[in-house]
Design an enzyme around this catalytic site. Structure first.
Site, short mmCIF file in Angstrom:
data_model
loop_
_atom_site.label_atom_id
_atom_site.label_comp_id
_atom_site.label_asym_id
_atom_site.label_seq_id
_atom_site.Cartn_x
_atom_site.Cartn_y
_atom_site.Cartn_z
N MET A 53 45.03 30.10 55.69
CA MET A 53 43.63 29.12 56.22
C MET A 53 44.00 28.70 57.70
O MET A 53 44.91 27.86 57.66
CB MET A 53 43.32 28.31 55.09
CG MET A 53 41.82 27.59 55.56
SD MET A 53 41.37 26.71 54.15
CE MET A 53 42.68 25.68 53.95
N HIS A 77 51.14 41.71 52.10
CA HIS A 77 49.72 41.37 51.81
C HIS A 77 49.23 39.99 52.52
O HIS A 77 48.10 39.81 52.30
CB HIS A 77 49.57 41.34 50.38
CG HIS A 77 49.78 40.19 49.58
ND1 HIS A 77 50.83 39.55 49.99
CD2 HIS A 77 48.78 39.50 48.64
CE1 HIS A 77 50.72 38.14 49.10
NE2 HIS A 77 49.92 38.42 48.45
N CYS A 129 42.98 42.43 42.95
CA CYS A 129 42.85 41.43 43.95
C CYS A 129 42.86 42.24 45.42
O CYS A 129 43.96 42.95 45.41
CB CYS A 129 43.88 40.41 43.75
SG CYS A 129 43.59 38.98 45.06
N SER A 143 45.16 36.30 61.41
CA SER A 143 45.12 37.54 60.49
C SER A 143 45.56 38.83 61.23
O SER A 143 45.46 38.73 62.34
CB SER A 143 44.08 37.74 59.55
OG SER A 143 43.82 36.57 58.92
N HIS A 145 45.87 44.63 46.64
CA HIS A 145 47.18 44.56 46.62
C HIS A 145 47.69 44.06 45.42
O HIS A 145 48.82 43.27 45.29
CB HIS A 145 47.28 43.59 47.92
CG HIS A 145 46.48 42.30 47.73
ND1 HIS A 145 45.96 41.54 49.13
CD2 HIS A 145 46.16 41.27 46.86
CE1 HIS A 145 45.25 40.43 48.83
NE2 HIS A 145 45.37 40.26 47.57
N ASN A 146 46.70 44.09 44.40
CA ASN A 146 47.61 43.95 42.78
C ASN A 146 47.18 45.25 42.12
O ASN A 146 46.05 45.14 41.60
CB ASN A 146 47.10 42.89 42.15
CG ASN A 146 47.56 41.34 42.61
OD1 ASN A 146 48.31 41.34 43.42
ND2 ASN A 146 47.17 40.08 42.12
N HIS A 180 41.41 32.48 47.05
CA HIS A 180 40.31 33.38 47.51
C HIS A 180 39.40 32.81 48.52
O HIS A 180 39.08 31.74 48.60
CB HIS A 180 39.57 33.98 46.22
CG HIS A 180 40.21 34.62 45.31
ND1 HIS A 180 40.22 34.78 43.92
CD2 HIS A 180 41.65 35.38 45.55
CE1 HIS A 180 40.78 35.67 43.54
NE2 HIS A 180 41.84 35.92 44.38
N GLY A 214 46.26 35.92 57.15
CA GLY A 214 47.25 34.74 57.17
C GLY A 214 46.90 33.64 56.41
O GLY A 214 45.99 33.57 55.72
N LYS A 256 35.67 28.54 51.04
CA LYS A 256 36.72 28.29 50.08
C LYS A 256 36.01 28.02 48.85
O LYS A 256 35.27 27.13 48.79
CB LYS A 256 38.01 27.67 50.33
CG LYS A 256 38.74 28.41 51.30
CD LYS A 256 40.20 27.91 51.10
CE LYS A 256 40.86 27.77 49.89
NZ LYS A 256 41.22 29.12 49.20
#
Lengths: 482, 132
Positions: free
Chosen positions: A382, A405, A100, A386, A330-331, A205, A380, A481
């Site tokens: 929703m 993250h 991810c 960010s 980030h995973n 996501h 950041g 989204k």
């Protein structure tokens, strides 16, 4: 856990010593302000970090970021390094959504000149980038083609006209991790993946169009292609059902492996196997395949986002090309060289909800980023800001080349669903000038900014601690989204 | 209600109770169906039998629920009537359901996080964390 059981090192760092629990192999280092530490103590994330500190073969410290929150097994926002090849690899410490990550694309379109077109752009992005529960991807591939994607990652997208050389150069690992082994991916995982390549999915996501609100480091922003007042696009997603199935398969299989290798753990979700064991090698091969799938997936979504920008802005002026800033995971579990007590060590860095943040001079970065450090993308919640940061020398020496993250959840989805109405939130976001396209209103409510920590506090912590530097702050103008 | 949603910061968690172990499994499956917000079509009726071997009750539960997640995502099918036969490390689930008409939440996976099936005077209970 009580705050009195945690040792404060300075204004931005805390430590849970090894003596906290008898089975800990290493201490836990926490990057947080005093205010954030109290928020963190509201859930069980630090107990999970202590559990993570029991994994065999750990070196240094388990590091947790200020956006840490409770996950399953390993906390979200955690980083742990195990010695290669004798230490273990733990699928649960990487997560179900393998690789991810976030991709950032920059344009030279000035927001003020296209305000009237934002509704159209949001609609086009929503049309071209499949999202939502059960969404199917923008391309259809058979199993042999899927195996090529698993081996080649974003390189497959380049060969098939969905990417540029520059996209790959500005992707972690150039969008392809060596050593992926499709033979270690189950047929079931492949069936899930082949339907979903090039889709966003649901949950947290998103695709977000942002305005570059503020630039803190003009040199770094210029090298990245970020211009104040102009539009940028963030794409946040991962390896979809393929990654989820691989993690499910190996967490199940490793239940027996821990017995074979006589590994005792406080939580069965942390099951692991030595990296040099047949089980560890099989998972590494499958995890790398999932990582490559995710790089290709974000590349296809970037292709679709470019199509939307072209349809919305072509013929209305220059600068609508979306140029890649960076793509980061980030995973992930990564085999990396780090310095520990002045000596080089080869380790597997498990990052779950934590971003790689290599400092200036790192040979793994494209030439232009070796001067400034790796771009670190911190979306950041929703509707809120960010950040674009860069890794530092300090991140290399103190956090396994890692950083935060995101903002980090504060409120459970259950609570958010009961306290926040999706339709009301949508109206509030629209009132702020943010165009929203959402597959599900309850899903939108779960991702409300009220359910997250303040991203400004999280970023202030990592920059004050010295493990990242601020480059730019972005604010959303359109959100898609699932 | 034989199950209820419980607090979890990032994911979804349910607590499930039942008088016996097979019923605990079927109630967990119905809990998964409920938190997914799945609405089934009226027809066609679909029947299926799933057989699983796994060494302990917790791993049988994870494997069984993972099967249901796969059916929902990959085949667009879910089951509202579930009969479980358990014999040591062997599970047979007889399922009756239909194609999914609507789904609100996509569940990525069933986790082992702190998973324990506890037996007491009142029967069995467990808490399951789902990754979403």
């Amino acid at each position: 856990m009580k705050v009195t059981e945690i040792k404060q090192i300075n204004d931005y760092e805390w430590e849970i010593p090894k003596s906290y629990r008898g089975d800990m192999r290493v201490p836990v280092r926490i990057f947080a302000t005093r205010e954030l530490i109290f928020q963190i103590l509201d859930d069980k994330s630090l107990e999970q970090a202590v559990n993570a500190a029991t994994l065999p073969g750990l070196v240094g410290e388990v590091v947790v970021m200020p956006d840490i929150h409770q996950g399953y097994g390993f906390p979200i926002g955690g980083v742990a390094a195990t010695e290669f090849p004798n230490g273990v690899i733990s699928p649960g410490a990487i997560g179900y959504d393998i690789n991810c990550g976030v991709r950032l694309l920059a344009s030279q379109v000035e927001y003020d000149s296209v305000r009237e077109d934002m509704e159209t752009l949001a609609t086009l992005l929503n049309r071209y980038c499949p999202s939502g529960v059960g969404s199917r991807g923008v391309v259809r591939v058979g199993l042999p083609e899927l195996d090529r994607i698993l081996r080649e990652g974003a390189g497959w997208a380049l060969k098939n006209g969905f990417a540029s050389e520059n996209d790959l150069a500005r992707t972690e690992e150039q969008g392809c991790i060596e050593g992926a082994n499709p033979a270690k991916v189950s047929e079931r995982a492949k069936q899930r993946g082949k339907e979903q390549i090039g889709s966003l999915g649901a949950g947290n996501h998103f695709i977000e169009v942002d305005r570059v609100e503020q630039v803190f480091d003009t040199r770094a922003a210029s090298i990245m292609g970020l211009q104040q007042g102009c539009l940028a696009v963030q794409i946040h997603c991962g390896s979809r059902g393929l990654g989820h199935q691989i993690c499910t398969d190996y967490v199940q299989e490793f239940q027996a492996a821990v017995k074979r290798y006589e590994i005792e753990l406080p939580d069965r979700e942390l099951v692991c196997a030595p990296m040099d064991s047949p089980e560890g090698q099989a998972y590494l091969g499958a995890m790398k395949a999932a990582a490559n799938f995710a790089f290709a997936n974000r590349q296809l979504l970037a292709f679709s986002a470019r199509r939307a920008f072209e349809d919305a802005f072509a013929g209305k002026g220059k600068g609508w090309d979306l140029v890649q800033v960076y793509d980061i995971a980030h995973n992930m579990g990564k085999i990396e060289m780090h310095m520990l007590h002045g000596k080089p060590v080869k380790v597997c860095v498990h990052r779950k909800g934590a971003t790689r943040a290599f400092g200036p001079g790192s040979q793994e970065l494209p030439t232009e980023y070796r001067q400034i450090g790796q771009p670190v993308l911190v979306p950041g919640s929703m509707g809120t800001a960010s950040y674009v940061l860069t890794g530092t020398e300090e991140s290399m020496s103190r956090s396994w080349g890692s950083c935060c993250h995101g903002a980090g959840r504060l409120m459970s989805r259950h609570q958010a669903k009961h306290e926040i109405r999706g339709d009301q939130l949508r109206r509030e976001l629209e009132g702020l000038g943010i165009k929203v396209r959402a597959g599900s209103l309850p899903g939108l409510a779960e991702e409300s900014p009220k359910a997250y920590k303040n991203v400004d506090d999280v970023v202030r912590t990592v920059t004050s601690a010295g493990i990242a530097r601020k480059v730019a702050r972005l604010v959303p103008v359109a959100v898609i989204k699932g | 209600m034989p199950f209820k949603e419980i607090h979890h910061t990032a994911d979804w968690s349910i607590r499930v109770w039942a008088e016996d172990l097979p019923t605990l499994f079927s109630e967990a499956a119905l809990g998964l169906l409920a938190i997914s917000g799945i609405v089934l079509s009226e027809t066609p009726h679909i029947r299926r039998e799933i057989e699983i071997h796994s060494p302990d009750p917790e791993s049988l539960l994870v494997a069984f629920l993972s099967e249901l997640i796969y059916c929902a995502e990959q085949e667009n099918v879910a089951f509202g009537k579930i009969t479980i036969e358990l014999n040591g490390d062997h599970l047979i689930a007889k399922l009756a359901g239909a194609p999914i008409q609507k789904i609100n939440k996509y569940i990525k996976a069933v986790t082992y996080h702190n998973l324990k099936i506890i037996e007491s005077m009142s029967g069995f209970k467990t808490e399951i964390v789902f990754d979403v």
